[in-house]
Write a protein that holds these residues in place. Structure first.
Motif, PDB file in Angstrom:
ATOM      1  N   SER A  52      -7.386   9.258   9.085  1.00  0.00           N
ATOM      2  CA  SER A  52      -7.429   8.820  10.482  1.00  0.00           C
ATOM      3  C   SER A  52      -8.371   9.692  11.292  1.00  0.00           C
ATOM      4  N   PHE A  53      -8.323  11.003  11.044  1.00  0.00           N
ATOM      5  CA  PHE A  53      -9.189  11.923  11.770  1.00  0.00           C
ATOM      6  C   PHE A  53     -10.652  11.628  11.472  1.00  0.00           C
ATOM      7  N   LYS A  79       1.931  15.690   1.305  1.00  0.00           N
ATOM      8  CA  LYS A  79       0.559  15.475   0.831  1.00  0.00           C
ATOM      9  C   LYS A  79       0.083  14.078   1.225  1.00  0.00           C
ATOM     10  N   LEU A  80       0.949  13.091   1.060  1.00  0.00           N
ATOM     11  CA  LEU A  80       0.607  11.725   1.455  1.00  0.00           C
ATOM     12  C   LEU A  80       0.311  11.664   2.946  1.00  0.00           C
ATOM     13  N   LEU A  81       1.164  12.292   3.738  1.00  0.00           N
ATOM     14  CA  LEU A  81       0.992  12.247   5.195  1.00  0.00           C
ATOM     15  C   LEU A  81      -0.260  12.990   5.629  1.00  0.00           C
ATOM     16  N   CYS A  82      -0.531  14.118   5.003  1.00  0.00           N
ATOM     17  CA  CYS A  82      -1.733  14.888   5.349  1.00  0.00           C
ATOM     18  C   CYS A  82      -2.992  14.116   4.995  1.00  0.00           C
ATOM     19  N   SER A  83      -2.991  13.447   3.837  1.00  0.00           N
ATOM     20  CA  SER A  83      -4.173  12.673   3.455  1.00  0.00           C
ATOM     21  C   SER A  83      -4.366  11.499   4.405  1.00  0.00           C
ATOM     22  N   SER A  84      -3.279  10.916   4.872  1.00  0.00           N
ATOM     23  CA  SER A  84      -3.367   9.811   5.819  1.00  0.00           C
ATOM     24  C   SER A  84      -3.893  10.285   7.162  1.00  0.00           C
ATOM     25  N   GLU A 130       0.843  -1.201   0.000  1.00  0.00           N
ATOM     26  CA  GLU A 130       0.000   0.000   0.000  1.00  0.00           C
ATOM     27  C   GLU A 130       0.881   1.256   0.000  1.00  0.00           C
ATOM     28  N   LEU A 131       1.925   1.235   0.823  1.00  0.00           N
ATOM     29  CA  LEU A 131       2.843   2.375   0.882  1.00  0.00           C
ATOM     30  C   LEU A 131       3.487   2.601  -0.482  1.00  0.00           C
ATOM     31  N   ARG A 132       3.970   1.530  -1.091  1.00  0.00           N
ATOM     32  CA  ARG A 132       4.604   1.645  -2.410  1.00  0.00           C
ATOM     33  C   ARG A 132       3.619   2.198  -3.454  1.00  0.00           C
ATOM     34  N   GLU A 133       2.381   1.705  -3.405  1.00  0.00           N
ATOM     35  CA  GLU A 133       1.367   2.187  -4.351  1.00  0.00           C
ATOM     36  C   GLU A 133       1.095   3.677  -4.154  1.00  0.00           C
ATOM     37  N   GLU A 153       0.800   4.516   7.784  1.00  0.00           N
ATOM     38  CA  GLU A 153       0.541   4.916   9.167  1.00  0.00           C
ATOM     39  C   GLU A 153       1.837   5.215   9.915  1.00  0.00           C
ATOM     40  N   MET A 154       2.861   4.390   9.666  1.00  0.00           N
ATOM     41  CA  MET A 154       4.151   4.612  10.330  1.00  0.00           C
ATOM     42  C   MET A 154       4.748   5.940   9.882  1.00  0.00           C
TER      43      MET A 154
END
Length: 140
Positions: free
Chosen positions: A116-117, A107-112, A52-55, A78-79
């Motif tokens: 979660s929120f 952007k990836l981290l914010c979307s994640s 999933e991370l790679r994708e 998540e990590m």
């Protein structure tokens, strides 16, 4: 009066001992099988998280950093999302990411984090609805 005792039957005692040993061995095998299955499930989940991370990195045009990110121990979205600012800066510096790459990773981290929120907010909403329903059932 004296009680007479029949001496224990050695054949029967040996059979009982073997039966107990067989049960213990079967229980040990079952426990080992369950542990092995649990390990396989955890490994499968870890592989799925890495994929999933790679994708996600590929979707953002960051596939060239995927192996290096995983090698740094960040094997799931998540990590990565749990990194603090210092860890984020250190990772992007170590991987020699350009400014655009850094923005894409953010952007990836914010979307994640937003995902979660939303999950947390949905859980609280469900709990609130349950509480309202529960308390209204006692007011009747």
């Amino acid at each position: 009066t004296q009680l007479s005792r029949t001496p224990p039957d050695p054949v029967k005692a040996e059979q009982e001992k073997k039966a107990i040993e067989a049960k213990e061995e079967a229980a040990a095998k079952e426990a080992l099988m369950k542990e092995t299955e649990a390990k396989k499930a955890r490994a499968k989940e870890a592989t799925a998280q890495k994929e999933e991370l790679r994708e996600r990195l590929t979707q953002l045009g960051l596939s060239q950093f995927a192996d290096a990110i995983v090698n740094e121990g960040y094997d799931s979205v998540e990590m990565l999302a749990e990194m603090d600012d210092h860890e984020f800066k250190e990772l992007t510096r170590k991987l020699r990411m350009g400014g655009g790459h850094v923005k894409k990773l953010k952007k990836l981290l914010c979307s994640s984090e937003e995902k979660s929120f939303k999950t947390i907010r949905s859980s609280f909403s469900s709990l609130s609805n349950l509480r309202s329903s529960f308390s209204s059932s006692f007011k009747r």
